[in-house]
Scaffold this motif. Structure first.
Motif, short mmCIF file in Angstrom:
data_model
loop_
_atom_site.label_atom_id
_atom_site.label_comp_id
_atom_site.label_asym_id
_atom_site.label_seq_id
_atom_site.Cartn_x
_atom_site.Cartn_y
_atom_site.Cartn_z
N ARG A 44 0.83 -1.20 0.00
CA ARG A 44 0.00 0.00 0.00
C ARG A 44 0.88 1.26 0.00
O ARG A 44 0.64 2.21 -0.73
N MET A 47 2.39 1.87 -3.37
CA MET A 47 1.40 2.34 -4.35
C MET A 47 1.04 3.80 -4.09
O MET A 47 0.81 4.57 -5.01
N PRO A 57 -4.43 9.53 -9.25
CA PRO A 57 -5.18 9.30 -8.02
C PRO A 57 -4.88 7.91 -7.45
O PRO A 57 -4.74 6.95 -8.22
N PHE A 58 -4.80 7.84 -6.14
CA PHE A 58 -4.52 6.56 -5.48
C PHE A 58 -5.59 5.54 -5.84
O PHE A 58 -5.31 4.36 -6.07
N SER A 59 -6.86 6.00 -5.91
CA SER A 59 -7.93 5.06 -6.22
C SER A 59 -7.71 4.41 -7.59
O SER A 59 -8.06 3.26 -7.81
N LYS A 60 -7.11 5.16 -8.49
CA LYS A 60 -6.89 4.63 -9.84
C LYS A 60 -5.73 3.62 -9.82
O LYS A 60 -5.81 2.57 -10.46
N TYR A 62 -4.84 1.80 -7.39
CA TYR A 62 -5.39 0.60 -6.77
C TYR A 62 -6.26 -0.15 -7.77
O TYR A 62 -6.21 -1.38 -7.86
N GLY A 63 -7.06 0.59 -8.52
CA GLY A 63 -7.93 -0.02 -9.52
C GLY A 63 -7.13 -0.81 -10.54
O GLY A 63 -7.45 -1.96 -10.84
#
Ligand code: SF4
Ligand code: SF4
Ligand code: SF4
Ligand code: FES
Ligand code: FES
Lengths: 168, 896
Positions: A44, A47, A57-60, A62-63
């Motif tokens: 984590r 990333m 973006p972190f969400s991306k 992760y995606g």
């Protein structure tokens, strides 16, 4: 990559990987691959650093990391055991082999032992159906497996590293 | 001009523009195609396939939302093949969707449910596996139920493309794909600012607001369109009402926001029905306690005391504070009461505290005191220069609109002592020392002239004072600016170059510019840049002050101001006065009155005996609160009119309960000069009354005939006296409002000021010398305190701090301090500190952040228990009389 190179690579930090990629969102996949190569998996923390450096973006991040099967978000063992459950192996008792490994290591498929020695996975057909039931440890295939042979086989790999047994 | 294209849809010939999608072309012509992932504000992805149509000559069905029109295309939107395909799509979506429509909050309002109904799908024919995902319920505002998510991606794109916060994305793959944050972390950690725009676009019950849950079925709700009561953006909202209670707010299409809202507008409405609302008039007895009273008792008492005081001490013993939260009609009436009935020009309001500098400065330089441009034309800018505005927190929806040009490649320059969200994204970020803006701006102008980057033709034709300015700016070299502002000179030159070379450059500024003893100078120095480079009078350009309060533009236009009559007419001008004297049938005082801070001083000295405070809370909002309290306590008679018993109301002799925005009709004028209609949605709480009614009753009881039957009636009078509002009628305002000037009843309103000529004729290039702030740091007080607003609260917090969600997210104040500075004074993150200025001391928690300028600290001004304004400096700009909220010298000491 030889074992020697790898040790050297491990001394590289995530920061070293990211130099040269600053602010280049297009580099995400190569950067993830390189990071995984060095660290064995995508933490984590790493990333988050990648997201920051590449301005993604972190969400991306992760995606993307969860989309591709090649990426692992949990630490992986030094040895990867893949038990085949393809048609031929299934018919000839692949499940029993899987159970035996699972019992010996005390982990479920997809998990890694606490001491980070082994990761257990299942696969569909290793392309060695003639030898069914089969399993693979790192890059070495073992055919005509019997549940009672499993403990010895595993013992044989303890303390070794997948790089040592990798075939290049 | 884009080319037109002709296509045939369902046998009908349709002309549309090149680049349109089939779905859009159909929609323009009244042919509705079902859609789930498509949203007009967002880029189309073609994810859901519900919008498929048959295109002749194409082998497969095409998603109409991503298929561009081509010449001669023949399309069928409802052929049997299409209908079958759509049924399959819906059927599959329902296969792993929980079948709990009966109790789903979205029942009746759910797009998936509506399509299932429309396409006659009673049950899914697939026995789909259910995803077993928990509801994400980690914040006070909304929740996310992944089981109801159909993966349309609207929320993902809304948050990414429009809000620019990228909270959501798709994770995992195949059947288990879901929309979530990284590691399913709480959304706030994932960067969410709770604007709820993702919630509004979600077609299903996956994303739901938490307020009002379980309170109403969609068909029991009446939606009333009105205007947000918070900031100057003036977003249009729908109040969802059931049984006289507002249970939800959603963004309305069109207007300045076109459905977008921020957290305050969407979730900060629970103050309306708060138990603390004032429900009856209150009179303070001999015992010092408040006692409830009837309206007659209270109004008679106020009228009698006012008459006595006027008799004994004369008209200038009164001071009136009007409110930028009240409507135009109420502000107009309030200044009329003070002038025509009480006979004094001592009337002012909080515009004094936020944009008085803009009113003065822009009037001198350009001739009109307002944003020159419209929010909507920001998108045309290719350079955006933001100075002294934390746009994403103070004017959040304008912040969202700024993302549009940025996504198209516009460049961003930000000057701010705090590294704000936009500063993080800026191409050039200038971190000036607080109070050195004139040095920075003058130097940019100097560089622009020296390098020949100014627009010669524009300067010659449309401005005056160039030669003098050029000479005056000689000493403002980059080296000089570097010394004064602390910004590297190359950065300043680069910023000047980018701004000057732009095709269209716009400047946005706010209180970081105005709240200084040099506020007017700052504003004029900004105007100079626009005038030199010709960046004014066109789309995507201009000088744009972002006004703070919802109606601060309007209350300024109505001139609840001591020196001006409605429409910015000087009280000293006998002709102007004559016009109003005739209309109001009285003679009016000619001497300009006192401003907010001056009134407080006069009260302290005993010169003002009585004050009438409508909707303001000087006990938190004004600088140097200790003195405010002394001043107010020294009054013979204080009347406060508000919706809550504010800190100021507690000191009053009589408290009059007013209604909130949801309970009244009238108009607000937003920051882009747009006059918009406020529509009453609920009945008044208790016996509360509209401010206009109360003021009118007081006037009557003091023997002055006011006889308005409604706010609309008052607007008719305003339109007859204030030329820029000349063409306003409620009917004409309609849904979209009108932007002033609107000289007559046929005029369509004005989107951009100064197109061919400045309101004052030529634009004035003003010579403004740099002056140090009133109070510099010294040995005893070595740091600079600067104050401001944060996203979750609004002004003195009387409304937002009574909103459960807003309070839960940001319950207390804090002081931002740079890590190096914190280290020097031994302050740790989260530690309590004492902050002291020459005027007072507060206790507050420290927040250590590299965003802060190393020589300054920041404290938001909303929190009365740690009131930044105990510390601030009441020193005034000599012309605008605005206090210097942005610079005060302080000392910070950690508590053990
Ligand atoms: S509430 Fe706003 S910031 Fe938060 S996820 Fe939704 S769109 Fe993004
Ligand atoms: S949460 Fe709603 S908007 Fe977001 S992908 Fe799911 S259904 Fe669409
Ligand atoms: S941006 Fe301003 S006007 Fe719009 S919703 Fe937020 S507070 Fe209200
Ligand atoms: S099925 Fe196991 S190797 Fe082919
Ligand atoms: S609306 Fe066109 S594919 Fe979803």
């Amino acid at each position: 990559m030889s074992g020697h190179d790898n040790t050297e690579a491990k001394s590289r930090g995530i920061e070293d990987i990211l130099t040269g990629y600053q602010g280049r969102p297009g580099a995400l996949i190569p950067v993830l691959q390189e990071t995984q190569e060095v660290f064995g998996y995508l933490s984590r923390e790493n990333m988050e650093k990648i997201a920051g450096a590449l301005h993604i973006p972190f969400s991306k991040v992760y995606g993307v990391a969860t989309f591709y099967a090649q990426f692992h978000l949990k630490p992986r063992g030094r040895n990867i055991i893949r038990v085949c459950l393809g048609t031929a192996c299934h018919v000839r008792g692949g499940e029993k082999i899987l159970d035996a490994v699972s019992k010996e290591l005390n982990i479920k498929p997809g998990e890694t032992t606490k001491d980070l020695q082994f990761t257990l996975e299942r696969v569909a057909c290793l392309g060695a159906c003639g030898l069914a039931p089969t399993l693979m440890v790192n890059n070495e295939t073992h055919g005509r497996m019997k549940p009672e042979n499993v403990p010895a086989l595993i013992q044989n790999y303890r303390g070794r590293d997948r790089e040592e047994t990798a075939v290049h | 001009m884009s080319q037109t294209i002709t296509i045939t849809i369902n046998g009908q010939k349709i002309t549309t523009h090149q680049g349109a999608s089939v779905l859009e072309a159909a929609e323009e012509n009244g042919i509705n195609i079902p859609r789930l992932c498509y949203h007009p504000m967002l880029e189309s992805t073609g994810a859901c396939r519900l919008c498929v149509v048959e295109v002749e000559k194409a082998r497969t069905l095409q998603p109409s939302c991503t298929t561009p029109v081509t010449e001669g295309m023949v399309v069928h939107t409802e052929s049997p093949r299409v209908m079958d395909a759509r049924k399959t799509v819906i059927d599959l979506l329902l296969a792993n969707h929980p079948e709990d429509c009966l109790t789903c909050e979205k029942n009746g309002d759910c797009e998936l449910q509506n399509y299932a109904y429309q396409y006659g799908i009673k049950h899914t024919s697939y026995k789909g596996e259910r995803k077993d995902y928990p509801i994400l319920d980690d914040n006070p505002f909304y929740q996310m139920d992944p089981e109801k998510c159909i993966l349309c991606g609207r929320c993902v794109r809304m948050c990414d493309e429009v809000v620019n916060h990228h909270v959501w994305d798709y994770a995992h793959r195949g059947f288990v794909t879901k929309v979530t944050t990284a590691y399913d972390m709480p959304v706030e950690e994932g960067n969410c600012i709770f604007c709820g725009n993702c919630v509004q676009v979600c077609p299903t019950g996956a994303l739901l607001p938490k307020y009002g849950m379980g309170k109403a079925r969609s068909w029991e709700i009446t939606k009333i369109r009105t205007v947000c009561p918070y900031c100057g953006v003036g977003c249009n909202i729908y109040l969802h009402v059931k049984n006289n209670e507002v249970i939800k707010v959603s963004g309305a299409e069109g207007g300045p926001n076109d459905t977008l809202l921020c957290v305050k507008g969407r979730f900060g409405f629970d103050f309306i029905n708060h138990k603390d609302r004032l429900k009856t008039p209150l009179i303070k007895g001999e015992d010092g306690q408040f006692h409830t009273a009837s309206w007659d008792e209270a109004l008679d008492l106020v009228a009698r005391r006012f008459a006595e005081i006027k008799e004994k001490h004369g008209p200038n013993a009164f001071g009136g504070l009007s409110s930028a939260r009240c409507t135009n009609e109420e502000n107009y009436l309030m200044q009329k009461l003070m002038r025509a009935v009480l006979g004094t020009n001592n009337v002012d309001h909080c515009a004094r505290l936020c944009h008085a500098s803009s009113v003065v400065g822009l009037n001198i330089s350009l001739g009109s005191a307002a944003m020159t441009n419209s929010i909507a034309d920001l998108v045309e800018a290719d350079v955006i220069f933001i100075i002294g505005s934390n746009t994403t927190e103070a004017h959040p929806v304008i912040g969202m609109w700024v993302n549009r040009p940025l996504r198209k490649g516009a460049r961003l320059i930000v000057a701010d002592p705090r590294k704000t969200e936009f500063a993080e994204r800026a191409h050039v970020y200038l971190q000036q020392l607080p109070g050195t803006d004139v040095a920075l701006l003058n130097t940019m102008a100097h560089v622009i002239i020296k390098e020949g980057w100014y627009k010669k033709e524009f300067v010659e034709k449309r401005t005056e004072g160039f030669a003098e300015l050029a000479k005056f700016l000689e000493p403002y070299t980059p080296e000089y600016a570097e010394r004064v502002t602390g910004i590297a000179k190359d950065e300043i030159i680069e910023a000047a170059r980018i701004y000057a070379e732009a095709k269209n450059a716009t400047i946005l500024y706010a209180m970081g510019i105005t709240q200084h003893t040099t506020g007017v100078d700052n504003v004029q120095a900004i105007a100079n840049l626009a005038l030199l480079t010709g960046n004014i009078g066109r789309e995507g350009t201009g000088v744009n002050p972002l006004r703070g309060q919802n109606n601060v533009q309007g209350s300024s236009d109505m001139c609840a101001l001591p020196n001006l009559l409605p429409g910015y007419m000087p009280v000293t001008d006998p002709g102007m006065r004559g016009t109003f004297e005739k209309a109001w049938r009285v003679s009016l005082p000619a001497k300009p009155g006192l401003t907010v801070v001056e009134m407080i001083h006069a009260a302290e000295k005993g010169e003002i005996k009585a004050m009438y405070v409508v909707g303001e809370n000087p006990m938190v909002s004004d600088p140097d609160i200790q003195h405010v309290e002394e001043g107010l306590k020294n009054l013979e008679f204080l009347v406060v009119q508000d919706i809550f018993l504010s800190e100021t109301a507690r000191l009053a002799d009589v408290v009059l309960p007013a209604v909130s925005f949801a309970e009244k009709t009238g108009t607000f004028t937003n920051t882009e000069r747009r006059i918009q209609l406020l529509r009453r949605a609920v009945e008044p709480i208790g016996q509360a009354k509209a401010d206009w009614w109360i003021i009118q009753e007081l006037a009557r009881r003091m023997g002055y005939a006011m006889d308005y039957s409604s706010p609309e009636d008052i607007m008719t009078e305003i339109a007859s006296l204030v030329p820029i509002y000349g063409g306003v009628t409620y009917e004409r305002l309609g849904i979209q409002g009108l932007q002033w000037p609107i000289p007559d009843k046929t005029h369509p309103g004005t989107r951009i000021l100064h197109r061919d000529r400045f309101t004052r004729g030529l634009g004035l290039l003003a010579k403004v010398p740099f002056k140090e702030p009133d109070e510099g740091p010294d040995e005893e007080f070595p740091l600079i305190l600067t104050t401001g607003r944060i996203l979750y609260h609004y002004h003195t917090g009387t409304m937002t701090r009574r909103s459960k969600g807003l309070h839960a997210i940001r319950p207390e104040g804090y002081m931002e301090i740079h890590p190096d500075t914190a280290g020097r004074y031994g302050v740790k993150d989260g530690q309590w500190v004492k902050v002291t200025s020459k005027r007072g001391q507060i206790r507050i928690k420290a927040q250590v952040t590299a965003k802060m300028h190393p020589r300054a600290v920041f404290i938001p001004f909303h929190f009365v228990e740690a009131a930044a304004n105990m510390l601030t400096n009441p020193a005034l700009d000599p012309q605008a009389k605005i206090p210097e909220y942005k610079v005060a010298a302080v000392r910070v000491e950690p508590e053990p």
